[in-house]
Enzyme design. Structure first.
Site, short mmCIF file in Angstrom:
data_model
loop_
_atom_site.label_atom_id
_atom_site.label_comp_id
_atom_site.label_asym_id
_atom_site.label_seq_id
_atom_site.Cartn_x
_atom_site.Cartn_y
_atom_site.Cartn_z
N GLY A 1 -34.62 26.00 10.17
CA GLY A 1 -34.74 25.59 11.28
C GLY A 1 -33.94 25.95 12.52
O GLY A 1 -33.96 26.11 13.70
N GLU B 1 -35.93 29.72 3.85
CA GLU B 1 -37.07 28.82 3.11
C GLU B 1 -37.56 29.17 1.70
O GLU B 1 -37.31 28.15 0.80
CB GLU B 1 -38.29 28.46 3.91
CG GLU B 1 -38.19 27.75 5.02
CD GLU B 1 -37.69 28.52 6.42
OE1 GLU B 1 -37.37 29.78 6.19
OE2 GLU B 1 -37.63 27.86 7.50
N LEU C 1 -33.94 21.91 9.23
CA LEU C 1 -34.64 20.59 9.19
C LEU C 1 -33.75 19.61 8.21
O LEU C 1 -33.06 20.20 7.48
CB LEU C 1 -35.90 20.68 8.47
CG LEU C 1 -37.04 20.99 9.52
CD1 LEU C 1 -36.92 22.35 10.42
CD2 LEU C 1 -38.45 21.25 8.74
C1 LIG Z 1 -42.25 22.62 3.98
C2 LIG Z 1 -42.31 23.79 4.96
C3 LIG Z 1 -41.00 24.23 5.41
C4 LIG Z 1 -40.66 23.84 6.50
C5 LIG Z 1 -39.50 24.80 6.97
C6 LIG Z 1 -38.17 24.40 6.50
C7 LIG Z 1 -37.18 24.68 7.30
C8 LIG Z 1 -35.63 24.31 7.07
O1 LIG Z 1 -34.82 24.18 8.25
S1 LIG Z 1 -35.59 23.53 5.68
C9 LIG Z 1 -33.58 23.42 5.66
C10 LIG Z 1 -32.81 24.69 5.31
N1 LIG Z 1 -31.49 24.49 5.51
C11 LIG Z 1 -30.58 24.92 4.51
O2 LIG Z 1 -30.94 25.54 3.71
C12 LIG Z 1 -29.23 24.56 4.94
C13 LIG Z 1 -28.62 23.97 4.04
N2 LIG Z 1 -26.85 23.66 4.07
C14 LIG Z 1 -26.04 24.56 4.01
O3 LIG Z 1 -26.39 25.78 3.73
C15 LIG Z 1 -24.77 24.00 4.56
O4 LIG Z 1 -24.88 22.73 4.67
C16 LIG Z 1 -24.47 24.85 5.59
C17 LIG Z 1 -23.94 26.13 5.62
C18 LIG Z 1 -25.20 24.53 6.76
C19 LIG Z 1 -22.99 24.09 5.78
O5 LIG Z 1 -22.18 24.09 5.10
P1 LIG Z 1 -20.69 23.26 4.86
O6 LIG Z 1 -20.03 23.02 6.12
O7 LIG Z 1 -20.03 23.66 3.56
O8 LIG Z 1 -21.30 21.64 4.46
P2 LIG Z 1 -21.94 21.08 3.21
O9 LIG Z 1 -22.76 21.91 2.58
O10 LIG Z 1 -20.75 20.32 2.54
O11 LIG Z 1 -22.84 19.92 3.72
C20 LIG Z 1 -22.32 18.78 4.46
C21 LIG Z 1 -23.21 17.70 4.32
O12 LIG Z 1 -24.52 18.03 4.77
C22 LIG Z 1 -25.43 17.85 3.86
N3 LIG Z 1 -26.51 18.80 4.50
C23 LIG Z 1 -26.37 19.97 4.48
N4 LIG Z 1 -27.65 20.57 5.11
C24 LIG Z 1 -28.72 19.69 5.15
C25 LIG Z 1 -29.91 19.66 5.69
N5 LIG Z 1 -30.42 20.74 6.05
N6 LIG Z 1 -30.59 18.47 5.76
C26 LIG Z 1 -29.94 17.40 5.34
N7 LIG Z 1 -28.61 17.48 4.81
C27 LIG Z 1 -27.90 18.44 4.86
C28 LIG Z 1 -24.94 18.43 2.73
O13 LIG Z 1 -25.90 17.71 1.60
C29 LIG Z 1 -23.83 17.42 2.69
O14 LIG Z 1 -24.04 16.09 2.65
P3 LIG Z 1 -22.83 15.27 1.64
O15 LIG Z 1 -22.66 15.76 0.23
O16 LIG Z 1 -23.62 13.71 1.68
O17 LIG Z 1 -21.83 15.09 2.73
#
Ligand SMILES: CCCCC/C=C/C(=O)SCCNC(=O)CCNC(=O)[C@H](O)C(C)(C)COP(=O)(O)OP(=O)(O)OC[C@H]1O[C@@H](n2cnc3c(N)ncnc32)[C@H](O)[C@@H]1OP(=O)(O)O
Length: 299
Positions: A150, A175, A105
């Site tokens: 997600g 989560e 998400l």
């Molecule tokens: C309340 C009810 C619950 C609902 C259920 C929820 C489900 C979900 O899906 S919650 C989301 C869970 N996701 C995560 O925990 C993943 C988080 N991200 C990561 O762990 C890493 O980004 C990665 C392993 C997916 C990729 O790593 P890497 O290649 O090193 O890239 P970066 O970490 O540097 O990220 C680049 C850029 O993207 C932004 N970002 C990462 N994940 C998300 C996200 N899920 N949503 C929005 N933005 C995300 C990250 O902040 C970086 O942004 P900038 O610093 O602006 O470049």
């Protein structure tokens, strides 16, 4: 025709319908003479082999294929178009972003927005899952990157999962690590896949499994070298498509209907739950801290 499909999909979400219309207007489709077709949208790439009846959706929402509302809107329309076109019997889900299947998400959709936005976003998440989980097509996930939360749900909603053998490509419902709780239907899908005890363990600890562990626990069906993910997905697909559609589809429905119905019968309540949960000050704080940590990771 596609707009009609979009209208059906989003009967309950007017804003989404409008966005879908914008996307459809921008869509380009090209046909080759060899039975290959390619639909292009901004965030979802659809390639298809008409002769084989197989389509491939590549997620293309850089940097991390997060499930933003715009991405979901395009994705849902693509799924609906493929589902309604009887040419396609099989669908491969994969990523166009190197090293990431999907980051799950989009945390920015869950932070600092108003209640109506949270409700609209959650409806789109539900719709995506229902479309994937109940698809009549054979769905094979060719997981060529990390797939937390997600992202993992999308893979788990497929019929078969092939994961690239790279220790950085971790998969799971993490989560709790964000201070949030996976919804009951994420949990149901995980339980259906790996069993109750393993799911309880994985969910409470927010475990993200490396490929060998994911295979061991049954979260994926095969782990293969990275350069063989697509070809393996294709040969698995061929195997599955050898089964008569009607028998396979009825069997799939028999196995999945109760899980999907569990959400369908309480969709509105589930939206309200999400909205009230995510809008709590404490949850907003947890999500902001987590996003900040992700950003600071680089520095
Ligand atoms: C309340 C009810 C619950 C609902 C259920 C929820 C489900 C979900 O899906 S919650 C989301 C869970 N996701 C995560 O925990 C993943 C988080 N991200 C990561 O762990 C890493 O980004 C990665 C392993 C997916 C990729 O790593 P890497 O290649 O090193 O890239 P970066 O970490 O540097 O990220 C680049 C850029 O993207 C932004 N970002 C990462 N994940 C998300 C996200 N899920 N949503 C929005 N933005 C995300 C990250 O902040 C970086 O942004 P900038 O610093 O602006 O470049």
């Amino acid at each position: 025709m596609a707009l009609v499909a979009g209208r059906k999909t989003f009967a309950a979400g007017k804003t989404l319908l409008l966005r879908a219309g914008v996307w459809l207007g921008a869509e380009a489709a090209a046909r080759g003479g060899n039975g290959a077709r390619r639909f292009v949208s901004q965030r979802v790439l659809v390639e298809s082999d008409v002769t084989a009846g197989i389509a491939t959706i590549k997620f293309k929402n850089p940097p991390v294929n997060s499930l933003s509302l715009e991405f979901l809107t395009e994705f849902i329309i693509c799924l609906e178009k493929l589902e309604n076109d009887k040419t396609y019997r099989g669908l491969i889900l994969t990523s166009d972003c190197p090293g990431i299947f999907s980051a799950g998400l989009d945390l920015r959709e869950m932070c600092g927005k108003n209640l109506a936005h949270y409700a609209e976003y959650w409806r789109a998440i539900q719709e995506t899952w229902l479309k994937l989980y109940l698809s009549n097509m054979v769905l094979v996930a060719a997981i060529n990157g990390a797939s937390p939360a997600g992202g993992c749900l999308m893979a788990l909603s497929s019929d078969y999962r092939v994961l690239a053998d790279n220790p950085r490509y971790r998969i799971g419902l993490n989560e709790t690590l964000l201070g949030i709780v996976a919804p009951f239907w994420f949990k149901d899908v995980l339980v259906n896949t790996i069993g109750h005890r393993a799911a309880e363990h994985a969910l409470q600890l927010g475990l993200l499994f490396q490929p060998t562990e994911a295979l061991q626990v049954g979260m994926v069906d095969q782990v293969v070298p990275e350069d063989q993910v697509q070809s393996t997905a294709l040969s698995v697909m061929t195997e599955w498509l050898a089964i008569p559609d009607h028998a396979r589809q009825l069997t799939k429905s028999m196995m999945r209907k109760a899980t999907a119905d569990n959400l369908i019968k309480q969709r509105e309540a589930d939206i309200q739950n999400f909205v009230s949960f995510v809008s709590r000050d404490s949850i907003q704080k947890s999500l902001q801290v987590y996003l900040e940590k992700l950003k600071q990771k680089k520095h």
